[in-house]
Design a protein around this motif. Structure first.
Motif, mmCIF file in Angstrom:
data_model
loop_
_atom_site.group_PDB
_atom_site.id
_atom_site.type_symbol
_atom_site.label_atom_id
_atom_site.label_comp_id
_atom_site.label_asym_id
_atom_site.label_seq_id
_atom_site.Cartn_x
_atom_site.Cartn_y
_atom_site.Cartn_z
ATOM 1 N N ALA A 43 29.268 24.833 -20.587
ATOM 2 C CA ALA A 43 29.175 25.148 -19.154
ATOM 3 C C ALA A 43 28.969 23.873 -18.331
ATOM 4 O O ALA A 43 29.560 23.716 -17.258
ATOM 5 C CB ALA A 43 28.045 26.134 -18.904
ATOM 6 N N GLN A 44 28.148 22.968 -18.821
ATOM 7 C CA GLN A 44 27.919 21.709 -18.118
ATOM 8 C C GLN A 44 29.175 20.851 -18.115
ATOM 9 O O GLN A 44 29.463 20.163 -17.136
ATOM 10 C CB GLN A 44 26.767 20.941 -18.762
ATOM 11 N N PHE A 45 29.937 20.906 -19.206
ATOM 12 C CA PHE A 45 31.191 20.163 -19.281
ATOM 13 C C PHE A 45 32.183 20.672 -18.238
ATOM 14 O O PHE A 45 32.811 19.895 -17.539
ATOM 15 C CB PHE A 45 31.792 20.264 -20.685
ATOM 16 N N LYS A 46 32.290 21.990 -18.127
ATOM 17 C CA LYS A 46 33.182 22.590 -17.129
ATOM 18 C C LYS A 46 32.745 22.165 -15.726
ATOM 19 O O LYS A 46 33.575 21.810 -14.887
ATOM 20 C CB LYS A 46 33.167 24.109 -17.276
ATOM 21 N N GLN A 47 31.455 22.183 -15.463
ATOM 22 C CA GLN A 47 30.942 21.774 -14.156
ATOM 23 C C GLN A 47 31.221 20.296 -13.899
ATOM 24 O O GLN A 47 31.519 19.896 -12.778
ATOM 25 C CB GLN A 47 29.440 22.056 -14.058
ATOM 26 N N LEU A 48 31.153 19.487 -14.938
ATOM 27 C CA LEU A 48 31.456 18.070 -14.822
ATOM 28 C C LEU A 48 32.923 17.866 -14.424
ATOM 29 O O LEU A 48 33.233 17.039 -13.554
ATOM 30 C CB LEU A 48 31.161 17.362 -16.142
ATOM 31 N N VAL A 49 33.818 18.635 -15.024
ATOM 32 C CA VAL A 49 35.248 18.552 -14.693
ATOM 33 C C VAL A 49 35.469 18.950 -13.231
ATOM 34 O O VAL A 49 36.171 18.266 -12.488
ATOM 35 C CB VAL A 49 36.080 19.430 -15.648
ATOM 36 N N SER B 35 33.285 18.919 -10.772
ATOM 37 C CA SER B 35 32.688 17.936 -9.860
ATOM 38 C C SER B 35 33.525 16.658 -9.808
ATOM 39 O O SER B 35 33.612 16.023 -8.750
ATOM 40 C CB SER B 35 31.246 17.633 -10.249
ATOM 41 N N ALA B 36 34.161 16.276 -10.909
ATOM 42 C CA ALA B 36 35.057 15.109 -10.893
ATOM 43 C C ALA B 36 36.253 15.375 -9.988
ATOM 44 O O ALA B 36 36.671 14.507 -9.220
ATOM 45 C CB ALA B 36 35.521 14.782 -12.308
ATOM 46 N N LEU B 37 36.795 16.578 -10.067
ATOM 47 C CA LEU B 37 37.905 16.960 -9.189
ATOM 48 C C LEU B 37 37.471 16.967 -7.729
ATOM 49 O O LEU B 37 38.196 16.486 -6.853
ATOM 50 C CB LEU B 37 38.451 18.331 -9.592
ATOM 51 N N ARG B 38 36.292 17.494 -7.465
ATOM 52 C CA ARG B 38 35.781 17.554 -6.090
ATOM 53 C C ARG B 38 35.536 16.149 -5.533
ATOM 54 O O ARG B 38 35.841 15.865 -4.381
ATOM 55 C CB ARG B 38 34.491 18.362 -6.030
ATOM 56 N N GLU B 39 34.997 15.271 -6.362
ATOM 57 C CA GLU B 39 34.681 13.921 -5.909
ATOM 58 C C GLU B 39 35.937 13.148 -5.508
ATOM 59 O O GLU B 39 35.932 12.431 -4.516
ATOM 60 C CB GLU B 39 33.962 13.163 -7.032
ATOM 61 N N GLY C 283 38.399 16.359 -3.229
ATOM 62 C CA GLY C 283 37.761 17.258 -2.275
ATOM 63 C C GLY C 283 37.755 18.703 -2.744
ATOM 64 O O GLY C 283 37.921 19.001 -3.931
ATOM 65 N N GLU C 284 37.564 19.613 -1.813
ATOM 66 C CA GLU C 284 37.472 21.037 -2.147
ATOM 67 C C GLU C 284 38.790 21.593 -2.690
ATOM 68 O O GLU C 284 38.789 22.515 -3.496
ATOM 69 C CB GLU C 284 37.023 21.841 -0.929
ATOM 70 N N VAL C 285 39.901 21.027 -2.250
ATOM 71 C CA VAL C 285 41.204 21.456 -2.778
ATOM 72 C C VAL C 285 41.286 21.139 -4.265
ATOM 73 O O VAL C 285 41.752 21.951 -5.069
ATOM 74 C CB VAL C 285 42.362 20.786 -2.000
ATOM 75 N N GLY C 286 40.826 19.973 -4.649
ATOM 76 C CA GLY C 286 40.814 19.606 -6.066
ATOM 77 C C GLY C 286 39.861 20.461 -6.873
ATOM 78 O O GLY C 286 40.167 20.858 -8.000
ATOM 79 N N ALA C 287 38.708 20.765 -6.311
ATOM 80 C CA ALA C 287 37.722 21.592 -7.011
ATOM 81 C C ALA C 287 38.219 23.014 -7.212
ATOM 82 O O ALA C 287 37.780 23.703 -8.123
ATOM 83 C CB ALA C 287 36.402 21.601 -6.255
ATOM 84 N N VAL D 146 48.258 15.783 -12.810
ATOM 85 C CA VAL D 146 47.974 14.438 -12.289
ATOM 86 C C VAL D 146 46.618 14.408 -11.592
ATOM 87 O O VAL D 146 45.849 13.455 -11.753
ATOM 88 C CB VAL D 146 49.100 13.975 -11.346
ATOM 89 N N LYS D 147 46.286 15.454 -10.849
ATOM 90 C CA LYS D 147 44.974 15.503 -10.185
ATOM 91 C C LYS D 147 43.843 15.520 -11.205
ATOM 92 O O LYS D 147 42.852 14.806 -11.061
ATOM 93 C CB LYS D 147 44.877 16.729 -9.286
ATOM 94 N N LEU D 148 43.984 16.352 -12.230
ATOM 95 C CA LEU D 148 42.948 16.442 -13.262
ATOM 96 C C LEU D 148 42.822 15.126 -14.005
ATOM 97 O O LEU D 148 41.720 14.604 -14.190
ATOM 98 C CB LEU D 148 43.257 17.583 -14.238
ATOM 99 N N TRP D 149 43.924 14.582 -14.433
ATOM 100 C CA TRP D 149 43.916 13.339 -15.211
ATOM 101 C C TRP D 149 43.286 12.209 -14.394
ATOM 102 O O TRP D 149 42.441 11.469 -14.886
ATOM 103 C CB TRP D 149 45.334 12.994 -15.601
ATOM 104 N N SER D 150 43.673 12.078 -13.140
ATOM 105 C CA SER D 150 43.123 11.002 -12.318
ATOM 106 C C SER D 150 41.633 11.196 -12.061
ATOM 107 O O SER D 150 40.864 10.232 -12.092
ATOM 108 C CB SER D 150 43.888 10.883 -11.002
ATOM 109 N N ALA D 151 41.210 12.420 -11.834
ATOM 110 C CA ALA D 151 39.790 12.675 -11.587
ATOM 111 C C ALA D 151 38.945 12.334 -12.807
ATOM 112 O O ALA D 151 37.867 11.732 -12.683
ATOM 113 C CB ALA D 151 39.580 14.129 -11.181
ATOM 114 N N LEU D 152 39.421 12.704 -13.992
ATOM 115 C CA LEU D 152 38.660 12.407 -15.211
ATOM 116 C C LEU D 152 38.675 10.918 -15.529
ATOM 117 O O LEU D 152 37.673 10.360 -15.962
ATOM 118 C CB LEU D 152 39.226 13.207 -16.388
#
Length: 100
Positions: free
Chosen positions: A14-20, A22-26, A29-33, A59-65
């Motif tokens: 669950a924490q890992f999912k939240q980390l993913v 939050s990385a997208l949000r950071e 933004g909210e569109v990524g989250a 691409v959004k996921l990969w770049s955020a991580l």
């Protein structure tokens, strides 16, 4: 796969999912989250996971991580080991296949 060079705390699934998320949000933004990302498998021991995302969000996921550098104020890094449009292709490495 996530790497913690200095040991550090190992997040639960669950924490890992939240980390993913939050990385997208950071980064995006909210569109990524809001991007639908599923954690199909997660191994806490090896910090490895299989994530599922629509191809338009890869691409959004990969770049955020890739750009995430810290988890709980400790350095960390994500390493993408493999991508595939087919889930079955992630089940094994054909280069390690032994033919009889």
């Amino acid at each position: 796969r996530r790497e913690l060079p200095d040991g550090g705390a190992r997040p639960s699934a669950a924490q890992f999912k939240q980390l993913v998320v939050s990385a997208l949000r950071e980064l995006h933004g909210e569109v990524g989250a809001a991007l639908p990302v599923d954690v199909l498998t997660y191994e806490e021991k090896t910090l490895s996971a299989i994530l599922r995302v629509v191809s338009s969000g890869l691409v959004k996921l990969w770049s955020a991580l890739t750009l995430l550098g810290f988890y709980q104020n400790r350095r960390c890094a994500f390493r993408v080991l493999q991508t595939s449009p087919f889930l079955l292709a992630l089940s094994g490495n054909s280069r390690e296949l032994v033919l009889d």
